[in-house]
Design a protein around this motif. Structure first.
Motif, mmCIF file in Angstrom:
data_model
loop_
_atom_site.group_PDB
_atom_site.id
_atom_site.type_symbol
_atom_site.label_atom_id
_atom_site.label_comp_id
_atom_site.label_asym_id
_atom_site.label_seq_id
_atom_site.Cartn_x
_atom_site.Cartn_y
_atom_site.Cartn_z
ATOM 1 N N VAL A 332 -76.925 16.817 -39.249
ATOM 2 C CA VAL A 332 -77.454 17.306 -40.515
ATOM 3 C C VAL A 332 -76.303 17.619 -41.451
ATOM 4 O O VAL A 332 -75.388 18.373 -41.098
ATOM 5 C CB VAL A 332 -78.330 18.562 -40.320
ATOM 6 N N LEU A 333 -76.332 17.010 -42.636
ATOM 7 C CA LEU A 333 -75.438 17.386 -43.730
ATOM 8 C C LEU A 333 -76.227 18.315 -44.648
ATOM 9 O O LEU A 333 -77.072 17.868 -45.439
ATOM 10 C CB LEU A 333 -74.954 16.149 -44.488
ATOM 11 N N ASP A 334 -75.988 19.589 -44.530
ATOM 12 C CA ASP A 334 -76.724 20.586 -45.310
ATOM 13 C C ASP A 334 -75.956 20.860 -46.595
ATOM 14 O O ASP A 334 -74.988 21.620 -46.611
ATOM 15 C CB ASP A 334 -76.907 21.858 -44.483
ATOM 16 N N LEU A 335 -76.405 20.255 -47.677
ATOM 17 C CA LEU A 335 -75.751 20.404 -48.977
ATOM 18 C C LEU A 335 -76.464 21.424 -49.857
ATOM 19 O O LEU A 335 -76.145 21.533 -51.043
ATOM 20 C CB LEU A 335 -75.707 19.053 -49.697
ATOM 21 N N THR A 336 -77.423 22.158 -49.294
ATOM 22 C CA THR A 336 -78.222 23.089 -50.091
ATOM 23 C C THR A 336 -77.600 24.466 -50.185
ATOM 24 O O THR A 336 -77.904 25.218 -51.109
ATOM 25 C CB THR A 336 -79.617 23.233 -49.479
ATOM 26 N N GLY A 337 -76.789 24.867 -49.223
ATOM 27 C CA GLY A 337 -76.278 26.222 -49.180
ATOM 28 C C GLY A 337 -77.314 27.233 -48.730
ATOM 29 O O GLY A 337 -77.116 28.442 -48.907
#
Length: 731
Positions: A332-337
């Motif tokens: 998972v690349l979590d780019l939401t913060g």
């Protein structure tokens, strides 16, 4: 020094926005540290650094389990409080609304309860509620009431029956008279005959003739009475024949209605029994069925989602556990913060699987971002990541800038010795700008780079771009360990790489770099396999996501793109991978795009209702008058044939008058309804805007045909009773 509440509130909101975990206790620790730094006379930058350091110390004190558990056990810091994604997703773990962590804050109760069920069930993306007809089919249409026989009105035969009664009376009297005469004659016959014999033979002959005439007259009277009675009976039969025919027909219809009623009663009894069986099956059968595409799509687009990302977090838990059950890897690349993958990490850890959760920040991390990247592919990778995309459609062509960046970085990579780091690359670009290189390069490397300076364009435009490249490489150098750190991609079953929640140029640069590194990892067919989920991919742009999708398809990696607002070029690429999950949306244009994607269908709707009311009144009358005059008389007939004088006269006069008057009134009310075939949305945009946070509409184009299913990604559904292990038949 007293700090007013407004400053504390602003600092609390600041750290709630930039910290990944959303833990209120971590936010409060960072806020206290920032306010303490301000109290000591520090500036805002020093307070911000102190708050981040305090938050880091808090995370380290909690440990890896605490980081994963923060997704479930603390409410996300927000002005309105509230629960985290896992709490909304049905996790039974406690939720804390205070700023201080409770003693059970680190206890992973809800992941331990969810893990056995989620890893035991078959592959699913969510659950579909059982159809209402199967759950409660208790309404059955009642049969019509039993037909009742009503005798038709009998015709009025009073006059005919009175005539028959008179005929019967007349016949009775004549029969009685005849019997009396016959009895008297029989009694006195011999006496009469003796007296007649005394008068001679002529008297005997007259006596015989009288007897014969009397017998004939008596017989004739009886026969006429019988004929009159027969005629009266025939008249009654002829008069009643149409009535009897009609009554017979009505009786036949009544018998047919009775047979139909009996059949309707039997059908009702059978339907009632079937309804009872269906209701019993619905009461004891499954209430939730797993939902998944017919075949595995090559790409999954998740469009929309609530502002707290509870829906994305729930979908990652339900879908990710299904993938892990098959032995595949989830990255998972979590780019939401907003830590959307924390629930998946917690559930996977509770099942005994290895997990890794890494947060990238400008304070550094334990990752070596360039580890494993081939030197020949690094220049192009960096050129795309550093330059990005135009900020607007009129941003111009960037091929010249990209060509210059690729050429410069190629010269730099060839001139440097291993290891390659962002700091060393930035120093090498600085040497090309004729600076010192910041002391991170060896003498030989500086010498080789100095020999490249003469080959570069020395125009003002090229100089500005060299400065831009050096600055961007310096920014990337802050997010990882210079060398010897952990690799970015591992073979752990669950691997999460999270970036800060800021929305600035540094954040977008880091996100683009991670996407480029993911493409290289998929090209190498290395540890990045199974499923790659990119959460918060809106700002990357449709072109970059299409390139990433192509790399994933070639490498056999399933790609999940979680996009908040599917607009502009992202709308054109939505659904090209075979499956789309549409979640709650707040913007009316986004909801309209989602409704268009679901599609339209033909249906009949009421388009016109006409109501007509009318009244009528009529009055009429007539008068009739008539008069009549008549005279009649009778004359006595003499033997000679001549008429005698009148013996009786009658005279009559009559007047008739009739009058009639009629009134008629009427009210008429009529309603006319018209339907029209229309082509409208299958799901209206307002329904998409009103969806629950964890609900989604699955549009499956992965196989022949198209399927639209409403489902719920709430992982807590697996803890409920009567959850089926197989999808609904035919779905």
């Amino acid at each position: 020094m007293i700090v007013n509440g407004t400053d504390r509130m602003s600092w609390r909101q600041h750290f709630a926005d930039i910290l990944l975990s959303g833990d209120k206790a971590e936010v409060e620790a960072a806020t206290d540290a920032a306010l303490a730094a301000l109290a000591r006379g520090g500036d805002r930058a020093a307070a911000n650094a102190a708050g981040k350091a305090a938050a880091k110390r808090y995370r380290e004190s909690r440990g890896a389990a605490g980081v994963a558990g923060g997704f479930a056990d603390h409410s996300r810091a927000s002005p309105g409080g509230g629960f985290t994604a896992s709490d909304r997703a049905g996790g039974p773990g406690p939720a804390t609304g205070s700023a201080q962590p409770s003693p059970s804050a680190n206890a992973l109760d809800w992941p331990r309860q969810l893990a056995p069920r989620l890893f035991d069930l078959p592959a699913r993306w969510g659950w579909q509620a059982a159809p209402l007809a199967a759950r409660a089919a208790t309404h059955v249409e009642l049969p019509p009431p039993r037909p009742q026989w009503v005798e038709p009105p009998h015709p009025d035969t009073g006059a005919l029956r009175a005539t028959r009664t008179r005929a019967v009376t007349r016949l009775t009297w004549r029969l009685a008279f005849t019997v009396v005469l016959v009895g008297a004659f029989t009694t006195y016959r011999f006496a009469i005959e003796e007296q007649v014999a005394g008068f001679g033979s002529s008297a005997g002959r007259v006596y015989s003739l009288v007897v014969l005439v009397a017998a004939g007259l008596l017989a004739l009277g009886v026969v006429r009475s019988l004929a009159a009675l027969n005629h009266a009976n025939r008249n009654i039969r002829d008069f009643e024949r149409p009535y009897l025919t009609m009554r017979t027909q009505e009786r036949q219809r009544h018998d047919a209605a009775l047979r139909e009623w009996d059949e309707a009663v039997r059908r009702h009894a059978a339907a009632a029994q079937e309804a009872e069986r269906a209701a019993a099956s619905g009461a004891s059968g499954p209430r939730w069925y797993p939902v998944r595409p017919v075949s595995q799509p090559i790409r999954i687009d998740v469009l929309g989602g609530d502002i707290w990302r509870h829906g994305w977090a729930s979908l990652l838990v339900t879908f990710g556990t299904s993938v892990l059950t098959t032995g595949q890897q989830v990255t998972v690349l979590d780019l939401t913060g907003q830590d959307v993958a924390g629930g998946l990490v917690a559930v996977a850890a509770a099942s005994g699987r290895r997990t890794r959760w890494t947060a990238l920040s400008d304070e550094g991390s334990d990752l070596d971002l360039l580890a494993g990247v081939p030197r020949r592919e690094l220049p192009e990778c960096l050129a795309v990541a550093l330059l990005g995309r135009p900020s607007s459609p009129a941003g111009g062509d960037q091929r010249q800038e990209r060509a210059l960046a690729s050429d410069v970085l190629t010269r730099v990579v060839r001139s440097l010795d291993p290891p390659l780091t962002f700091a060393r690359l930035a120093g090498a670009v600085g040497v090309l700008r004729q600076s010192s290189g910041d002391g991170v390069l060896t003498t030989d490397e500086v010498t080789r780079l100095a020999g490249q300076v003469a080959d570069l364009d020395r125009t003002e435009w090229a100089t500005r771009h060299l400065g831009f490249l050096a600055n961007q490489l310096d920014v990337l150098a802050r997010y990882g360990r210079p060398s010897g750190g952990l690799p970015l991609w591992t073979d752990d079953p669950v691997s999460v790489i999270a970036t800060p929640g800021d929305r600035d140029d540094h954040k977008e640069l880091l996100d683009r770099m991670l996407v480029q590194l993911a493409q290289i990892a998929m090209q190498q067919r290395g540890p990045l396999s199974g499923v790659l989920a990119v959460a918060g991919a809106d700002h990357l742009g449709g072109k970059l996501l299409r390139i990433l999708s192509d790399h994933a398809r070639i490498a056999g990696v399933r790609l999940i793109l979680m996009i908040d607002q599917p607009q502009d070029d992202l709308e054109k690429a939505a659904g090209t991978g075979g499956a789309v999950c549409l979640m709650k949306m707040y913007n009316h244009r986004d909801a309209a795009v989602a409704a268009e994607f679901i599609g339209r269908g033909h249906k009949f709707v009421v388009n016109q209702v006409t109501r007509q009311v009318s009244k009528s009144f009529s009055d009429g009358g007539n008068d009739n008058f008539g008069a009549s005059t008549g005279q009649s008389g009778s004359r006595k007939q003499w033997r000679s044939g001549l008429a005698g004088r009148p013996t009786g006269l009658s005279d009559n006069r009559g007047h008739t008058w009739s009058a009639s008057r009629t009134w008629q009134t009427g009210d008429t009310v009529g309603t006319t309804t018209g339907s029209q075939r229309v082509y409208e949305f299958e799901v209206e945009p307002r329904e998409i805007m009103g969806m629950p946070e964890t609900a989604f509409i699955l549009v499956d184009n992965s196989s022949a045909g198209r399927r639209v299913v409403m489902a719920d990604a709430n992982p807590g559904i697996c803890l409920l009773d009567r959850v089926a292990s197989t999808p609904i038949e035919g779905s």
